[in-house]
Design a protein around this motif. Structure first.
Motif, PDB file in Angstrom:
ATOM      1  N   ARG A 182       0.851  -1.252  -0.077  1.00  0.00           N
ATOM      2  CA  ARG A 182       0.033   0.022   0.052  1.00  0.00           C
ATOM      3  C   ARG A 182       0.842   1.360  -0.243  1.00  0.00           C
ATOM      4  O   ARG A 182       0.347   2.302   0.440  1.00  0.00           O
ATOM      5  CB  ARG A 182      -1.040  -0.143   1.142  1.00  0.00           C
ATOM      6  N   ARG A 183       2.064   1.245  -0.458  1.00  0.00           N
ATOM      7  CA  ARG A 183       3.031   2.330  -0.078  1.00  0.00           C
ATOM      8  C   ARG A 183       2.876   3.386  -0.894  1.00  0.00           C
ATOM      9  O   ARG A 183       3.146   4.546  -0.559  1.00  0.00           O
ATOM     10  CB  ARG A 183       4.595   1.739  -0.324  1.00  0.00           C
ATOM     11  N   ASN A 184       2.053   3.372  -2.095  1.00  0.00           N
ATOM     12  CA  ASN A 184       1.582   4.177  -3.029  1.00  0.00           C
ATOM     13  C   ASN A 184       0.218   4.775  -2.996  1.00  0.00           C
ATOM     14  O   ASN A 184      -0.182   5.764  -3.597  1.00  0.00           O
ATOM     15  CB  ASN A 184       1.945   3.702  -4.635  1.00  0.00           C
ATOM     16  N   TRP A 185      -0.400   4.436  -1.711  1.00  0.00           N
ATOM     17  CA  TRP A 185      -1.791   4.848  -1.595  1.00  0.00           C
ATOM     18  C   TRP A 185      -1.834   5.595  -0.217  1.00  0.00           C
ATOM     19  O   TRP A 185      -1.231   5.201   0.871  1.00  0.00           O
ATOM     20  CB  TRP A 185      -2.543   3.637  -1.436  1.00  0.00           C
ATOM     21  N   LEU A 186      -2.845   6.536  -0.055  1.00  0.00           N
ATOM     22  CA  LEU A 186      -3.074   7.100   1.015  1.00  0.00           C
ATOM     23  C   LEU A 186      -3.987   5.931   1.769  1.00  0.00           C
ATOM     24  O   LEU A 186      -5.298   5.905   1.065  1.00  0.00           O
ATOM     25  CB  LEU A 186      -3.952   8.506   0.906  1.00  0.00           C
ATOM     26  N   SER A 187      -3.593   5.237   2.682  1.00  0.00           N
ATOM     27  CA  SER A 187      -4.603   4.115   3.070  1.00  0.00           C
ATOM     28  C   SER A 187      -4.777   3.882   4.404  1.00  0.00           C
ATOM     29  O   SER A 187      -5.705   3.022   4.860  1.00  0.00           O
ATOM     30  CB  SER A 187      -3.766   2.913   2.520  1.00  0.00           C
ATOM     31  N   ASN A 188      -4.552   4.685   5.162  1.00  0.00           N
ATOM     32  CA  ASN A 188      -4.920   4.943   6.732  1.00  0.00           C
ATOM     33  C   ASN A 188      -5.652   5.991   7.143  1.00  0.00           C
ATOM     34  O   ASN A 188      -4.968   7.146   7.071  1.00  0.00           O
ATOM     35  CB  ASN A 188      -3.482   4.346   7.690  1.00  0.00           C
ATOM     36  N   TYR A 189      -6.866   6.135   7.345  1.00  0.00           N
ATOM     37  CA  TYR A 189      -7.711   7.149   7.436  1.00  0.00           C
ATOM     38  C   TYR A 189      -7.842   7.779   8.741  1.00  0.00           C
ATOM     39  O   TYR A 189      -8.445   6.940   9.576  1.00  0.00           O
ATOM     40  CB  TYR A 189      -8.994   6.990   6.602  1.00  0.00           C
ATOM     41  N   HIS A 190      -7.738   8.938   9.057  1.00  0.00           N
ATOM     42  CA  HIS A 190      -8.007   9.724  10.344  1.00  0.00           C
ATOM     43  C   HIS A 190      -9.462  10.181  10.268  1.00  0.00           C
ATOM     44  O   HIS A 190      -9.931  10.801   9.502  1.00  0.00           O
ATOM     45  CB  HIS A 190      -7.038  10.937  10.406  1.00  0.00           C
ATOM     46  N   LEU A 191     -10.403   9.690  11.283  1.00  0.00           N
ATOM     47  CA  LEU A 191     -11.718   9.704  11.171  1.00  0.00           C
ATOM     48  C   LEU A 191     -12.010  10.706  12.385  1.00  0.00           C
ATOM     49  O   LEU A 191     -11.751  10.642  13.526  1.00  0.00           O
ATOM     50  CB  LEU A 191     -12.454   8.483  11.318  1.00  0.00           C
ATOM     51  N   ALA A 192     -12.989  11.641  12.225  1.00  0.00           N
ATOM     52  CA  ALA A 192     -13.575  12.497  12.920  1.00  0.00           C
ATOM     53  C   ALA A 192     -15.028  12.719  13.077  1.00  0.00           C
ATOM     54  O   ALA A 192     -15.717  12.629  12.099  1.00  0.00           O
ATOM     55  CB  ALA A 192     -13.038  14.040  12.610  1.00  0.00           C
ATOM     56  N   ALA A 193     -15.655  13.033  14.304  1.00  0.00           N
ATOM     57  CA  ALA A 193     -16.888  13.374  14.597  1.00  0.00           C
ATOM     58  C   ALA A 193     -17.075  14.968  14.922  1.00  0.00           C
ATOM     59  O   ALA A 193     -15.935  15.382  15.275  1.00  0.00           O
ATOM     60  CB  ALA A 193     -17.487  12.669  15.646  1.00  0.00           C
ATOM     61  N   ARG A 194     -18.251  15.514  14.909  1.00  0.00           N
ATOM     62  CA  ARG A 194     -18.401  16.829  15.304  1.00  0.00           C
ATOM     63  C   ARG A 194     -19.079  17.293  16.379  1.00  0.00           C
ATOM     64  O   ARG A 194     -19.824  16.419  16.874  1.00  0.00           O
ATOM     65  CB  ARG A 194     -19.350  17.554  13.971  1.00  0.00           C
ATOM     66  N   ASP A 195     -18.329  18.057  17.110  1.00  0.00           N
ATOM     67  CA  ASP A 195     -19.018  18.585  18.258  1.00  0.00           C
ATOM     68  C   ASP A 195     -20.268  19.374  17.994  1.00  0.00           C
ATOM     69  O   ASP A 195     -20.152  20.427  17.198  1.00  0.00           O
ATOM     70  CB  ASP A 195     -18.012  19.645  19.209  1.00  0.00           C
ATOM     71  N   GLU A 196     -21.512  19.022  18.322  1.00  0.00           N
ATOM     72  CA  GLU A 196     -22.696  19.566  17.961  1.00  0.00           C
ATOM     73  C   GLU A 196     -22.730  20.875  18.725  1.00  0.00           C
ATOM     74  O   GLU A 196     -23.764  21.922  18.143  1.00  0.00           O
ATOM     75  CB  GLU A 196     -23.667  18.634  18.227  1.00  0.00           C
ATOM     76  N   ARG A 197     -21.989  21.281  19.696  1.00  0.00           N
ATOM     77  CA  ARG A 197     -22.289  22.708  20.376  1.00  0.00           C
ATOM     78  C   ARG A 197     -21.306  23.771  19.421  1.00  0.00           C
ATOM     79  O   ARG A 197     -21.819  24.806  19.253  1.00  0.00           O
ATOM     80  CB  ARG A 197     -21.826  22.539  21.783  1.00  0.00           C
ATOM     81  N   THR A 198     -20.255  23.140  19.026  1.00  0.00           N
ATOM     82  CA  THR A 198     -19.191  24.217  18.434  1.00  0.00           C
ATOM     83  C   THR A 198     -18.946  23.959  17.036  1.00  0.00           C
ATOM     84  O   THR A 198     -18.511  24.857  16.613  1.00  0.00           O
ATOM     85  CB  THR A 198     -17.924  24.270  19.284  1.00  0.00           C
ATOM     86  N   GLY A 199     -19.317  22.805  16.592  1.00  0.00           N
ATOM     87  CA  GLY A 199     -18.961  22.724  15.132  1.00  0.00           C
ATOM     88  C   GLY A 199     -17.631  22.047  14.864  1.00  0.00           C
ATOM     89  O   GLY A 199     -17.236  21.847  13.733  1.00  0.00           O
ATOM     90  N   GLU A 200     -16.770  21.821  15.994  1.00  0.00           N
ATOM     91  CA  GLU A 200     -15.366  21.462  15.787  1.00  0.00           C
ATOM     92  C   GLU A 200     -15.170  20.140  15.628  1.00  0.00           C
ATOM     93  O   GLU A 200     -15.997  19.422  16.270  1.00  0.00           O
ATOM     94  CB  GLU A 200     -14.520  21.942  17.038  1.00  0.00           C
ATOM     95  N   LEU A 201     -14.209  19.547  14.779  1.00  0.00           N
ATOM     96  CA  LEU A 201     -13.946  18.095  14.597  1.00  0.00           C
ATOM     97  C   LEU A 201     -13.014  17.675  15.268  1.00  0.00           C
ATOM     98  O   LEU A 201     -12.085  18.178  15.994  1.00  0.00           O
ATOM     99  CB  LEU A 201     -13.453  18.275  13.048  1.00  0.00           C
ATOM    100  N   PHE A 202     -13.421  16.287  15.876  1.00  0.00           N
ATOM    101  CA  PHE A 202     -12.469  15.876  16.686  1.00  0.00           C
ATOM    102  C   PHE A 202     -12.377  14.442  16.367  1.00  0.00           C
ATOM    103  O   PHE A 202     -13.012  13.446  16.094  1.00  0.00           O
ATOM    104  CB  PHE A 202     -13.296  15.438  18.020  1.00  0.00           C
ATOM    105  N   GLN A 203     -10.803  14.050  16.346  1.00  0.00           N
ATOM    106  CA  GLN A 203     -10.688  12.672  15.837  1.00  0.00           C
ATOM    107  C   GLN A 203     -11.019  11.572  16.723  1.00  0.00           C
ATOM    108  O   GLN A 203     -11.066  11.733  18.070  1.00  0.00           O
ATOM    109  CB  GLN A 203      -9.055  12.489  15.573  1.00  0.00           C
ATOM    110  N   VAL A 204     -11.698  10.517  16.270  1.00  0.00           N
ATOM    111  CA  VAL A 204     -12.043   9.432  17.079  1.00  0.00           C
ATOM    112  C   VAL A 204     -11.591   8.172  16.673  1.00  0.00           C
ATOM    113  O   VAL A 204     -11.882   6.869  17.108  1.00  0.00           O
ATOM    114  CB  VAL A 204     -13.546   9.356  17.210  1.00  0.00           C
ATOM    115  N   GLY A 205     -10.664   8.089  15.814  1.00  0.00           N
ATOM    116  CA  GLY A 205     -10.205   6.733  15.363  1.00  0.00           C
ATOM    117  C   GLY A 205      -9.264   6.733  14.128  1.00  0.00           C
ATOM    118  O   GLY A 205      -9.357   8.244  13.374  1.00  0.00           O
TER     119      GLY A 205
END
Length: 554
Positions: free
Chosen positions: A434-457
């Motif tokens: 997989r060396r030529n691919w972007l293949s490990n994805y950082h996943l985020a949820a949104r804080d419904e109060r502020t709209g800020e994104l927080f990584q969760v995995g």
């Protein structure tokens, strides 16, 4: 009174971003709106919420970055350093403007001019659209100060980090114009456009808001369901009669019909009629009222009529070329589960049981449904849904009205495996094969109060080699920065993520992490604003900590 400078709105957004208390946010907002000309309030409201023209601009990240490069003339290292030190995309643009020594040309941007320019860009389409939009962007950015450039960019990418949302805007309008907040909320549900509501509030007041009606071919935001872990939990939560419907793995569609004219809108309120002419043809034989607004879901099906995953349907959505071949390759079917309007009469305030009775008088394909008398019936219906290839069930309170855009406590979805819709904020280059691919994805949820994104995995699981290659192309088009081994991207790609459970995590600022996450599919029909919230993840964590109930004694 001269037109209000855009810079004044940018300074307001900076103050809002530094304010955490809701009361202070509201006061600051009210004071700002009171200083504006009446006709400036609708555009100011949209720009404050990073909604640009109030409709999609369809400007690719590559085009925007080309404009920035032409303005700042920075080398690759300067770009990398700006994005590495910035808190968000807009902040990186401000840093680049400052490093490039760019200051205002003396020409003052105004709120009305900026909004009008974005509206012009939204209307550009067809051959040469990219170059025309680029020229408009250069014209808009040239007189901008660093702070103005920051908030121009934020509007283009739909990014906001202050705590102001549509609800707070409505509260501010209520105070400024001394209007009933309930009336304003109702108007927003019907118009689905905060700028339009502001315009009616300031020009017509309460009478105008009361006269606002559902309008054919002006789509409403769809009502949404909360997640429930299983059928037992739904019975625990809902103490009133409810129905269970099969949950479909397709694209949410809102149908608007007036005589022979029929148009289809996606959950993001985009017109997708041209992609689904076969669905339109089926609707014409459905014994519908002369005028109607329907809510349903389109799924891809096999020749035998069994449902296929959303990814299969994704080959058709948004496509307008070679339609006949696509219809043959990817047959689709619309299942209807609600009716919101019929022959001049809005139905959203009627109980769900009465709306369903209206549907039963049509010849439409309705979603399979029962009213369970006990838990055993509910569980058997869930097993039936899974056996027939569907995702699970949706529970709906029989007495509930239809609440556009709301994720209340009247609808609950139950899946075989719990999943979340999250957004990709970064990706790591792979190793080995997989060396030529972007293949490990950082996943985020949104804080419904502020709209800020927080990584969760993070996850690298779920895609084929072909899909890794396609994702790499998509993510590089959204690139906004990088660090060793990792590409930072504009948060636009929504994915459905499966996982085993949730755990507390000191590693992530949001405090939670998904265990054994894997991507089920890319959800190109969903906007980043629709992803699941950090609060939902916290609630699911509490649910899984709840001790299991012992079986009843026989």
């Amino acid at each position: 009174m001269t037109d209000t400078p855009f810079l004044k709105l940018a300074h307001l957004c900076e103050r809002l971003a530094q304010t955490r208390k809701r009361k202070e946010l509201s006061e600051t907002l009210v004071n700002f709106l009171k200083e504006l000309k009446i006709e400036e309030i609708p555009p100011a409201v949209n720009l404050m919420l990073a909604k640009a023209a109030g409709e999609p601009l369809e400007i690719k990240m590559a085009t925007l970055l080309e404009v920035v490069q032409e303005m700042v003339r920075a080398d690759a290292e300067t770009f990398r350093a700006a994005f590495a030190s910035a808190s968000d995309f807009g902040d990186a643009i401000k840093i680049l403007w400052e490093k490039g020594g760019l200051v205002s040309s003396g020409e003052k941007l105004t709120i009305k001019e900026v909004f009008a320019a974005f509206q012009e860009m939204a209307e550009i389409s067809g051959p040469g659209a990219r170059e025309k939009k680029k020229a408009k962007l250069l014209q808009l950015f040239r007189p901008a100060t660093p702070l103005e450039a920051k908030y121009l960019a934020k509007n283009i990418v739909g990014e906001r980090r202050h705590g102001v949302d549509e609800g707070m805007i409505l509260e501010a309008l209520a105070r400024v114009f001394r209007l009933d907040i309930g009336l304003l909320r109702r108007a927003y549900l019907l118009a689905a456009d905060i700028g339009e509501v502001a315009k009616i509030a300031l020009t017509e007041g309460a009478p105008g808001l009361r006269n606002l009606r559902m309008q054919l071919f002006r789509p409403l935001k769809p009502m949404l369901a909360q997640m429930a872990p299983d059928v037992d939990r739904v019975f625990d939560l809902l103490k009133v009669p409810f129905a269970l419907e099969f949950k479909l793995d397709g694209a949410r569609i809102q149908v608007h019909k007036q005589g022979p004219v029929c148009r289809l809108f996606s959950r993001s309120l985009t017109d997708v009629t041209a992609s689904l002419p076969d669905i339109v043809e089926d609707l014409r034989s459905g014994a519908l009222p002369e005028e109607a607004i329907l809510d349903g879901e389109v799924i891809a099906i096999t020749r035998e009529g069994r449902p296929l995953p959303f990814q299969t349907l994704g080959r058709r959505l948004g496509r307008v070329h070679r339609i006949e071949q696509l219809i043959k390759a990817v047959p689709a079917k619309l299942f209807v589960f609600d009716i919101l309007y019929a022959d001049g009469k809005p139905l959203i305030d009627l109980p769900y049981r009465e709306r369903w009775q209206v549907l039963e008088n049509t010849r439409l394909s309705l979603v399979p449904r029962i009213i369970p008398q006990n838990r055993q019936e509910g569980k058997a219906f869930f097993d039936k849904a899974i056996a027939e290839g569907f995702e699970g069930l949706v529970a709906k309170v029989l007495s509930s009205p239809y609440m556009p855009g709301a994720r209340g406590k009247a609808w609950f979805k139950i899946k075989k495996v719990i999943s979340l819709d999250l957004v990709i904020i970064a990706a790591d280059w792979g190793y080995g094969r997989r060396r030529n691919w972007l293949s490990n994805y950082h996943l985020a949820a949104r804080d419904e109060r502020t709209g800020e994104l927080f990584q969760v995995g993070k996850t690298y699981k779920g895609f084929t080699d072909q899909e890794f290659a396609e994702m790499t192309r998509k993510l590089l088009d959204l690139k906004i920065g990088e660090r060793p081994g990792t590409v930072l991207v504009e948060p636009r790609l929504v994915v459905e993520v499966l996982f085993s459970d949730i755990q507390k995590s000191p590693r992530y600022r949001g405090g939670y992490a998904l265990r054994f996450a894997r991507i089920a599919q890319l959800r190109e029909d969903k906007n980043p604003s629709e992803i699941d919230s950090l609060q939902t993840i916290a609630r699911l964590y509490r649910e899984q900590q709840r001790p299991a109930q012992p079986p009843p004694l026989s």
